[in-house]
Enzyme design. Structure first.
Site: not given
Length: 197
Positions: A76-78
């Site tokens: 994941a990446d935000t």
């Protein structure tokens, strides 16, 4: 869902304690993938909202071990987006202070990209939340930086910390997405991903 997941081993490839906390709170059993390096660079041609999905795939592809047939890797990446520009993790205190001053009194967007991958297939999706900050005094920004040191967080803040309680006026979208993982969407996407296996 828990019965469906039983034959599988969900691997979380993230060093974020918040993502671990959200998966645990959701009741999803997982193992932490071994730490590995991935240079988080992306092409200039991407729009800001495309960046986290791209980076989650990049992290997935960088995973150094072959996946067993029963393993599902989650990456994941935000990112925080203000005026069409990505605000990543701050380089230092001055950078964090400058970011918070820019966010003060404005609406910004938080987008998380998530990739689910097995040895045979993958699914990448994104979730978006809009967040409104009230205007912040410099003393408040200084207090927050001194107390919470948010240098490992996109946009230099954590919604689950003091600043979230005192400065965020409104959210349109998932609160947990702003924390770093849109857990409701992850739950339903994982359910569908297993069904299609």
């Amino acid at each position: 869902m828990h019965d469906k997941l039983r034959p599988y081993r969900l691997l979380l490839a993230s060093q974020s304690p918040r993502r671990r906390e959200l998966l645990k709170a959701c009741g999803l059993p997982y193992s932490l993938a071994p730490k590995y390096d991935c240079e988080e660079v992306y092409p200039d041609k991407l729009t800001a909202e495309e960046v986290p999905g791209y980076l989650s795939q990049l992290k997935s592809d960088a995973y150094p071990l072959p996946l067993a047939p029963n393993e599902i890797l989650m990456t994941a990446d935000t990112v925080v987006i203000l005026d069409g520009r990505v605000l990543g993790k701050p380089h230092d205190r001055d950078d964090a202070q400058a970011m918070l001053r820019r966010l003060s009194g404005h609406c910004h967007t938080v987008v998380s990209g998530v990739t689910l991958r097995t040895a045979a297939r993958r699914r990448t999706f994104s979730a978006r939340s809009d967040v409104w900050f009230r205007p912040l005094a410099d003393e408040e920004i200084t207090y927050y930086l001194d107390q919470h040191k948010p240098y490992d967080k996109a946009g230099s803040y954590g919604i689950q910390e003091w600043i979230g309680y005192t400065a965020i006026e409104r959210i349109d979208g998932s609160f947990y997405n702003v924390m770093g993982l849109p857990i409701q969407r992850v739950y339903t996407e994982l359910d569908q991903f297993i069904d299609r296996h």
